[in-house]
Design an enzyme around this catalytic site. Sequence first.
Site, PDB file in Angstrom:
ATOM      1  N   ALA A   1      -7.015   4.534  39.697  1.00  0.00           N
ATOM      2  CA  ALA A   1      -7.619   5.809  40.086  1.00  0.00           C
ATOM      3  C   ALA A   1      -6.497   6.828  40.117  1.00  0.00           C
ATOM      4  O   ALA A   1      -6.117   7.342  41.158  1.00  0.00           O
ATOM      5  CB  ALA A   1      -8.300   5.697  41.446  1.00  0.00           C
TER       6      ALA A   1
ATOM      7  N   ASN B   1      -5.554  13.928  24.069  1.00  0.00           N
ATOM      8  CA  ASN B   1      -6.777  13.520  24.759  1.00  0.00           C
ATOM      9  C   ASN B   1      -7.086  14.621  25.768  1.00  0.00           C
ATOM     10  O   ASN B   1      -6.236  14.974  26.577  1.00  0.00           O
ATOM     11  CB  ASN B   1      -6.502  12.166  25.440  1.00  0.00           C
ATOM     12  CG  ASN B   1      -7.645  11.679  26.313  1.00  0.00           C
ATOM     13  OD1 ASN B   1      -7.858  12.187  27.412  1.00  0.00           O
ATOM     14  ND2 ASN B   1      -8.366  10.680  25.848  1.00  0.00           N
TER      15      ASN B   1
ATOM     16  N   CYS C   1     -15.488  12.460  32.214  1.00  0.00           N
ATOM     17  CA  CYS C   1     -15.244  13.345  33.360  1.00  0.00           C
ATOM     18  C   CYS C   1     -16.549  13.926  33.893  1.00  0.00           C
ATOM     19  O   CYS C   1     -17.491  14.143  33.142  1.00  0.00           O
ATOM     20  CB  CYS C   1     -14.347  14.493  32.938  1.00  0.00           C
ATOM     21  SG  CYS C   1     -12.830  13.944  32.206  1.00  0.00           S
TER      22      CYS C   1
ATOM     23  N   ILE D   1     -14.017   1.362  24.601  1.00  0.00           N
ATOM     24  CA  ILE D   1     -14.592   1.972  25.779  1.00  0.00           C
ATOM     25  C   ILE D   1     -13.507   2.534  26.697  1.00  0.00           C
ATOM     26  O   ILE D   1     -12.364   2.079  26.672  1.00  0.00           O
ATOM     27  CB  ILE D   1     -15.428   0.936  26.603  1.00  0.00           C
ATOM     28  CG1 ILE D   1     -14.572  -0.261  27.005  1.00  0.00           C
ATOM     29  CG2 ILE D   1     -16.642   0.527  25.847  1.00  0.00           C
ATOM     30  CD1 ILE D   1     -15.302  -1.292  27.893  1.00  0.00           C
TER      31      ILE D   1
ATOM     32  N   THR E   1     -12.649   3.064  30.879  1.00  0.00           N
ATOM     33  CA  THR E   1     -12.682   2.019  31.912  1.00  0.00           C
ATOM     34  C   THR E   1     -14.068   1.866  32.543  1.00  0.00           C
ATOM     35  O   THR E   1     -14.869   2.799  32.560  1.00  0.00           O
ATOM     36  CB  THR E   1     -11.663   2.339  33.021  1.00  0.00           C
ATOM     37  OG1 THR E   1     -11.910   3.658  33.486  1.00  0.00           O
ATOM     38  CG2 THR E   1     -10.243   2.249  32.514  1.00  0.00           C
TER      39      THR E   1
HETATM   40  C1  LIG Z   1      -3.457   3.818  34.148  1.00  0.00           C
HETATM   41  C2  LIG Z   1      -4.518   4.247  33.178  1.00  0.00           C
HETATM   42  C3  LIG Z   1      -4.693   5.606  32.897  1.00  0.00           C
HETATM   43  C4  LIG Z   1      -5.682   6.032  31.997  1.00  0.00           C
HETATM   44  N1  LIG Z   1      -5.811   7.375  31.721  1.00  0.00           N
HETATM   45  C5  LIG Z   1      -6.718   7.785  30.800  1.00  0.00           C
HETATM   46  C6  LIG Z   1      -6.823   9.170  30.429  1.00  0.00           C
HETATM   47  O1  LIG Z   1      -6.090  10.029  30.921  1.00  0.00           O
HETATM   48  N2  LIG Z   1      -7.780   9.525  29.519  1.00  0.00           N
HETATM   49  C7  LIG Z   1      -8.603   8.599  28.938  1.00  0.00           C
HETATM   50  O2  LIG Z   1      -9.429   8.970  28.114  1.00  0.00           O
HETATM   51  N3  LIG Z   1      -8.508   7.286  29.252  1.00  0.00           N
HETATM   52  C8  LIG Z   1      -7.594   6.857  30.159  1.00  0.00           C
HETATM   53  N4  LIG Z   1      -7.500   5.500  30.463  1.00  0.00           N
HETATM   54  C9  LIG Z   1      -8.393   4.533  29.805  1.00  0.00           C
HETATM   55  C10 LIG Z   1      -7.702   3.836  28.631  1.00  0.00           C
HETATM   56  O3  LIG Z   1      -7.323   4.772  27.642  1.00  0.00           O
HETATM   57  C11 LIG Z   1      -8.619   2.761  28.000  1.00  0.00           C
HETATM   58  O4  LIG Z   1      -9.779   3.382  27.497  1.00  0.00           O
HETATM   59  C12 LIG Z   1      -9.028   1.695  28.989  1.00  0.00           C
HETATM   60  O5  LIG Z   1      -7.979   1.380  29.854  1.00  0.00           O
HETATM   61  C13 LIG Z   1      -9.538   0.407  28.319  1.00  0.00           C
HETATM   62  O6  LIG Z   1      -8.571  -0.185  27.496  1.00  0.00           O
HETATM   63  P1  LIG Z   1      -7.563  -1.368  27.967  1.00  0.00           P
HETATM   64  O7  LIG Z   1      -8.404  -2.449  28.565  1.00  0.00           O
HETATM   65  O8  LIG Z   1      -6.840  -1.788  26.732  1.00  0.00           O
HETATM   66  O9  LIG Z   1      -6.664  -0.741  28.969  1.00  0.00           O
HETATM   67  C14 LIG Z   1      -6.522   5.069  31.367  1.00  0.00           C
HETATM   68  C15 LIG Z   1      -6.335   3.709  31.655  1.00  0.00           C
HETATM   69  C16 LIG Z   1      -5.351   3.282  32.539  1.00  0.00           C
HETATM   70  C17 LIG Z   1      -5.186   1.810  32.815  1.00  0.00           C
END
Ligand SMILES: Cc1cc2nc3c(=O)[nH]c(=O)nc-3n(C[C@H](O)[C@H](O)[C@H](O)COP(=O)(O)O)c2cc1C
Lengths: 265, 306
Positions: B74, B103, B133, B194, B196
């Site tokens: 978060a 992004n 968002c 996707i 999160t």
């Molecule tokens: C610490 C963290 C920060 C993230 N910040 C963003 C963000 O600023 N914008 C966004 O679109 N997704 C953000 N995400 C989501 C990731 O880009 C990604 O979609 C998501 O974590 C799923 O992929 P993964 O399982 O490989 O991490 C963030 C994820 C994490 C873990």
Amino acid sequence: MTVDNEKQIRAVGEIKDIRCCSRDIFEIVIAQSSISRNAQPGQFVMVKTAVDKSDDPLLRRPLSIHQVQHGVISLLFKVVGRGTKLLASFKQGDYVDILGPLGKGFAVEQQTTHFLIGGGMGIAPLLFLAETIRLERPAEKIVILLGARSREELVAVDGFFAINGVEVKIATDDGSTGHHGLVTELLPGDAVGAVYCCGPWPMMKAVAGLCRKQEMECQVSIETMMACGMGACLGCAVQGVDFIENGYLHVCKDGPVFEARKIWL
Amino acid sequence: MAVKKTDLAVSIGDWKLKNPIMTASGTFGYGEEFADYLDVDSLGAIVVKGISLLPRTGNPPPRVVETSCGMLNAIGLENVGLERFISEKIPIFEKYKTGVVANILGDSIDDYCRLAERLSDTSITAIEVNISCPNVKKGGVAFGTDPKMAYDITRAVRKKCSKPLIIKLTPNVTDITAIALAAEEGGADAVSLINTLLGMAIDIKSRRPKLANVVGGLSGPAIKPIALRMVWQVCNKVTIPVIGIGGISRVEDVLEFLLAGATAVQIGTANLVDPNVAGELVVKLTAYLQENKIENIGQLIGSLEV
Ligand SMILES: Cc1cc2nc3c(=O)[nH]c(=O)nc-3n(C[C@H](O)[C@H](O)[C@H](O)COP(=O)(O)O)c2cc1C
Ligand SMILES: Cc1cc2nc3c(=O)[nH]c(=O)nc-3n(C[C@H](O)[C@H](O)[C@H](O)COP(=O)(O)OP(=O)(O)OC[C@H]3O[C@@H](n4cnc5c(N)ncnc54)[C@H](O)[C@@H]3O)c2cc1C
Ligand code: FES
């Protein structure tokens, strides 16, 4: 500082030694020449504790660099949960995956008396600091104040006694060894010099308060939850005194060592 | 014997990526943090930290907590804001010899449009729109949870955006294909999914949530099966390229997403654990293609037999 000093690496190092210092506190010695060459006192490494490329535990664990000798680094850690429990089960000859050296360490003050104050596992980064100060400034006075709950929790003090010309004072909560009371009570009210502190949050706050009163420079090493340890996730936020203007500080990049006055008013 | 060169290049609209390995927003900083660990230029593209019109301080700590095979975050979209992004970060990106995707995030369609318009005038390669968002004007319902809002925002941003436009979808919906179709209809060049999954963790000793924000986004290997299922469903519905994201850390994961129909993939949480992982995946994917005598990565994409 040369550019090379700032180089961080991911490396697999062989465990040269792992031993239990007391009930749940372990010291692990890892062969890693690049990290040992580049590390500064107060910096840390991120250690993978999962075995056999398991996804669980997923994240690395941050641990301070406890000591550096040619080609090896040692870490001192307490078993508090899954990751540290797994790490304690590693054996000599195993390989461990680490990132480092990470973060901003202690800045050694010039021409002064150096007070190193550690509580609990906070003593971990102080041995490397004490040895570095001794090496770089052979003539300057080093005073080490260590606090623990009891004699049993007081580990790895021998390393401090082995350093030339340092004064070591000990306090325990239960009086089982050294001064019966808080480590802060060991700091003379008329002390002049620089303070480097690592320990539980309330202890560091108390030390920072004393230093403010006695007008001593004070650096503290702070812990937060961390995911990456290298400035990518922004998970390690902490409020500095200029939070309103400048937002959060990030412990893994701006710290873990901060000037106490930048964190607490 | 002459070894045929394997071709890993993929296309999103007119944009050609040298390979399908990208990094996911918020997990790769601005790229510079990773320079000690890998050759950023070897990647297909990088997606940098989400950017808003004005700087955001983000959520109070604790912001991250580990869960089984995953993590909750978060962070609260902490970022330096558009102006500092343009003056301080874009000059860094200009040194990279790979695509850099901005992004973007906002509170209103107008925010997104202004971000897209300004960034279209920069050297950024493409724009990814984070529609997870909350829409402040619509009572805080996320743009990405309603097909109509998803269509409206895509259409509005499309008009202001002269770069390849990727709409990033949230999995916190009943039917992700409806949102993907709305984005396609609105003029997106690709969808990425996707983001999160909304989750929570409680400290039973203190009886408090482990995150100060109470809830957070789940990522990492734990979400891969869900991500893969959603990517496959979306690939069956839309004709634009799909970028697969979610729990990817091994070359086998990359292959699964490609087989399901993804044109490219983004590596997220895995970067936080192994900062050189994305670079390794390019090497391993190339090796896999060579070993299996696959000349063109296109032969893999969507070749799942059901
Ligand atoms: C610490 C963290 C920060 C993230 N910040 C963003 C963000 O600023 N914008 C966004 O679109 N997704 C953000 N995400 C989501 C990731 O880009 C990604 O979609 C998501 O974590 C799923 O992929 P993964 O399982 O490989 O991490 C963030 C994820 C994490 C873990
Ligand atoms: C810069 C830094 C340096 C550190 N140096 C040392 C050291 O030299 N020796 C040492 O014993 N410990 C040190 N720690 C604390 C150590 O990282 C945690 O104890 C460890 O991560 C716990 O992992 P676990 O899997 O065993 O516990 P978990 O099962 O993850 O959690 C058990 C408990 O540990 C706490 N915890 C979990 N992760 C962290 C974390 N990243 N930081 C602080 N607390 C955490 C949790 O809140 C929980 O109460 C340091 C932490 C930081 C941030
Ligand atoms: S722990 Fe990831 S930025 Fe500090």
